[in-house]
Design an enzyme around this catalytic site. Structure first.
Site, PDB file in Angstrom:
ATOM      1  N   MET A 163       9.760 -12.309  32.118  1.00 22.87           N
ATOM      2  CA  MET A 163       8.379 -12.775  32.226  1.00 22.87           C
ATOM      3  C   MET A 163       7.640 -11.926  33.247  1.00 22.87           C
ATOM      4  O   MET A 163       8.050 -11.840  34.405  1.00 22.87           O
ATOM      5  CB  MET A 163       8.339 -14.251  32.659  1.00 22.87           C
ATOM      6  CG  MET A 163       8.858 -15.234  31.632  1.00 22.87           C
ATOM      7  SD  MET A 163       8.822 -16.936  32.255  1.00 22.87           S
ATOM      8  CE  MET A 163      10.282 -16.902  33.336  1.00 22.87           C
ATOM      9  N   ALA A 164       6.559 -11.288  32.803  1.00 21.29           N
ATOM     10  CA  ALA A 164       5.749 -10.465  33.702  1.00 21.29           C
ATOM     11  C   ALA A 164       5.188 -11.333  34.819  1.00 21.29           C
ATOM     12  O   ALA A 164       4.688 -12.434  34.584  1.00 21.29           O
ATOM     13  CB  ALA A 164       4.618  -9.803  32.925  1.00 21.29           C
ATOM     14  N   CYS A 213       5.854  -8.718  23.264  1.00 21.08           N
ATOM     15  CA  CYS A 213       4.772  -9.051  24.189  1.00 21.08           C
ATOM     16  C   CYS A 213       3.451  -9.218  23.432  1.00 21.08           C
ATOM     17  O   CYS A 213       3.046  -8.340  22.674  1.00 21.08           O
ATOM     18  CB  CYS A 213       4.625  -7.970  25.253  1.00 21.08           C
ATOM     19  SG  CYS A 213       3.273  -8.302  26.421  1.00 21.08           S
ATOM     20  N   HIS A 231      11.801 -14.841  19.540  1.00 26.26           N
ATOM     21  CA  HIS A 231      10.900 -15.914  19.965  1.00 26.26           C
ATOM     22  C   HIS A 231      10.288 -16.511  18.703  1.00 26.26           C
ATOM     23  O   HIS A 231       9.690 -15.789  17.901  1.00 26.26           O
ATOM     24  CB  HIS A 231       9.799 -15.366  20.879  1.00 26.26           C
ATOM     25  CG  HIS A 231       8.928 -16.422  21.482  1.00 26.26           C
ATOM     26  ND1 HIS A 231       8.556 -16.403  22.801  1.00 26.26           N
ATOM     27  CD2 HIS A 231       8.374 -17.537  20.956  1.00 26.26           C
ATOM     28  CE1 HIS A 231       7.796 -17.474  23.057  1.00 26.26           C
ATOM     29  NE2 HIS A 231       7.673 -18.159  21.941  1.00 26.26           N
ATOM     30  N   GLY A 240      12.113 -19.927  22.818  1.00 24.38           N
ATOM     31  CA  GLY A 240      10.957 -20.722  22.450  1.00 24.38           C
ATOM     32  C   GLY A 240      11.232 -22.211  22.511  1.00 24.38           C
ATOM     33  O   GLY A 240      12.069 -22.728  21.774  1.00 24.38           O
ATOM     34  N   GLY A 272      12.471 -19.372  29.521  1.00 20.72           N
ATOM     35  CA  GLY A 272      11.389 -18.643  30.165  1.00 20.72           C
ATOM     36  C   GLY A 272      10.528 -19.543  31.020  1.00 20.72           C
ATOM     37  O   GLY A 272      10.856 -19.863  32.158  1.00 20.72           O
TER      38      GLY A 272
END
Length: 324
Positions: free
Chosen positions: A20-21, A103, A172, A204, A227
């Site tokens: 995760m950015a 992304c 995802h 997800g 996530g």
């Protein structure tokens, strides 16, 4: 708990931290690793940024011995550049190289990178073949259900990934068009699993032990990625692994445990990024850590005013009742 084999890398369990950015930096990965996750994943790194020696990229590439095994995530759309940069960084101490093809962020998609690649299966194959052929470490790929509901092609892209040399595929269950809205489609994960012989990792709507167990059971996937549910909750890995092994649920942490974790997180951020950046980055983390606890709204108001580590520690150590 089943071990997972990805190429020549053996992972101790089936519960992984998703990249995760702005979240899965080195300090957070260390905390999640301490909580037992079988694999931590870095924030995504641009192949172009490595090529141009971008000053901010070096910190994204930093890996600590105590967080291994680590999956380092690379993104780009030029097969030759991706392969060249993968080879350039291969000696760094990561275990797995992951290619981001999921992304949804506009600035990435508009460059033809991330989930935009799912619209071009031929290019997908070229990128994976080039990277897998350039390095000895296992190469994995993270994809989405499809670009939109009219182009649901995860199974096709996953087969191309396997044929091109990928050692595992993470899926995802949302389209790029969905971003993170609505519900994840676990059926597409099941279909990808049925189409491949390499490991498939589901992603997800895994929000805790029960949903992790259900995804594994309903899709047949080999591992799950957690996530957003891990933000402010590194304990989720300990809870999920324990539940999968024993069927027992561990209670959520006490407020005192939360305080201790926040202080440790802040100290790690200060160590790696300096006080100025640590204090400002901890603002979002404190909001995540304290969500759902009594009096957390007032704490979040105060946290956005803090400027120093001393102020941060003072606010975190405010007395507050344990969760109901």
């Amino acid at each position: 708990m089943a071990k997972i084999q990805i190429g020549n890398v053996t992972l101790e369990n089936q519960v992984f931290l998703a990249p995760m950015a702005g979240v899965t930096d080195l300090p957070f990965r260390l905390l999640c690793r301490e909580m037992g996750t079988g694999l931590v994943c870095s924030e995504m790194v641009s192949a172009k940024a490595i090529y141009y020696k971008n000053k901010n990229t070096e910190s994204l590439l930093e890996i600590h011995e105590k967080e291994r095994p680590v999956s380092l995530q690379l993104f780009g759309s030029d097969p030759e550049l991706m392969a060249e940069m993968a080879k350039r960084i291969e000696e760094r101490p990561f275990s797995i190289l992951d290619i981001n093809m999921g992304c949804p962020v506009p600035k990435v998609v508009n460059n033809g990178e991330g989930s935009a690649l799912m619209k071009n299966p031929v290019l997908v194959g070229k990128i994976i073949s080039a990277v897998a052929g350039a390095v000895k470490k296992p190469v994995t790929v993270k994809i989405r259900k499809g670009f939109d509901e009219e182009h649901v092609n995860a199974a096709e892209i996953a087969r191309i990934a396997q044929e091109s040399g990928a050692a595992a595929v993470a899926v995802h269950g949302r389209t790029r068009e969905q971003y993170y809205a609505g519900s994840a489609d676990w059926d597409i994960i099941r279909r990808v699993k049925e189409a491949l012989t390499i490991p498939v990792i589901g992603n997800g709507d895994v929000t805790g032990p029960e949903s992790a167990e259900r995804m594994l059971r309903e899709t047949g996937c080999d591992a799950v990625l957690i996530g957003r549910a891990a933000r402010g909750n590194p304990w989720i890995f300990r809870q999920t692994i324990h539940c999968l092994e024993t069927g027992e649920l561990i209670p959520r942490p006490s407020m005192e445990e939360v305080r201790t974790m926040m202080l440790r997180h802040a100290a790690l951020l200060k160590e790696y990024k300096g006080e100025y950046t640590a204090v400002r980055e901890m603002r979002k983390h404190v909001c995540w850590y304290t969500a759902g606890y009594p009096h957390s709204a007032r704490l979040r108001e105060r946290i956005n005013e803090m400027e120093t580590m001393e102020q941060l520690e003072e606010i975190i150590c405010m007395k507050s009742p344990d969760p109901a």
